[in-house]
Design a protein around this motif. Structure first.
Motif, PDB file in Angstrom:
ATOM      1  N   ARG A  21       0.992  -1.196  -0.235  1.00 12.66           N
ATOM      2  CA  ARG A  21       0.053   0.074  -0.012  1.00 12.66           C
ATOM      3  C   ARG A  21       0.799   1.230  -0.061  1.00 12.66           C
ATOM      4  O   ARG A  21       0.299   2.379   0.322  1.00 12.66           O
ATOM      5  N   GLU A  24      -0.647   4.254  -1.972  1.00 10.14           N
ATOM      6  CA  GLU A  24      -1.707   4.891  -1.337  1.00 10.14           C
ATOM      7  C   GLU A  24      -1.338   5.816  -0.031  1.00 10.14           C
ATOM      8  O   GLU A  24      -1.754   6.808  -0.127  1.00 10.14           O
ATOM      9  N   ILE A  65      -4.124  -2.806   8.751  1.00  8.62           N
ATOM     10  CA  ILE A  65      -4.150  -3.641   7.460  1.00  8.62           C
ATOM     11  C   ILE A  65      -4.280  -5.131   7.746  1.00  8.62           C
ATOM     12  O   ILE A  65      -5.047  -5.866   6.869  1.00  8.62           O
ATOM     13  N   ARG A  70      -7.433  -2.727   5.449  1.00  8.90           N
ATOM     14  CA  ARG A  70      -7.636  -1.528   4.923  1.00  8.90           C
ATOM     15  C   ARG A  70      -6.680  -0.341   5.512  1.00  8.90           C
ATOM     16  O   ARG A  70      -5.974  -0.781   6.840  1.00  8.90           O
TER      17      ARG A  70
END
Length: 140
Positions: A21, A24, A65, A70
């Motif tokens: 990630r 992001e 996560i 998430r």
């Protein structure tokens, strides 16, 4: 915001999920890179957060996560800081708005989700129907 990268040791799985990630997180101002198995180098932290414990932030995100798949905790922290700054700035500014500015602000509020209260839970407006106003002034 970091001048010298901070190395954070994590379980390999957590480091891998975090690095998956990385793009992001970088959009939010947290730049992490691989630093060998089970470690990440934190190159930058979001300036909006000021002085932050980078290791704790990374560990919190890795745990989020792992548990929820998430990484919204960072965005939520940034939103909270921005909302608090906006709320405090508007209250403390004391500047009088022109009618056009008030109208534009009200139009924006109509289109903004959850605009009925500030981030502290205080109402930003109250809707009164004509009957409510009449009742307040003893006309009904």
């Amino acid at each position: 915001m970091l001048l010298i990268p901070e190395i954070v040791d994590l379980p390999e799985e957590d480091a891998g999920r975090l690095l998956d990630r990385a793009e992001e997180l970088a959009r939010l101002g947290l730049v992490v890179e691989s630093f060998g198995p089970g470690a990440v180098a934190v190159r930058e932290t979001p300036a909006l957060l000021g002085q932050v414990d980078a290791a704790a932030l990374v560990r919190d995100l890795a745990a989020e996560i792992a548990e929820w798949d998430r990484a919204t905790g960072l965005a939520e922290r940034l939103d909270h800081v921005a909302a608090t700054m906006a709320c405090h700035g508007s209250v403390r500014a004391g500047r009088r708005l022109r009618v056009e500015e008030m109208d534009a602000l009200l139009r924006e509020m109509e289109a903004t989700p959850a605009s009925g209260q500030c981030n502290h839970g205080r109402p930003t407006f109250v809707e009164l129907k004509l009957a409510d106003i009449e009742r307040l002034f003893g006309r009904r």
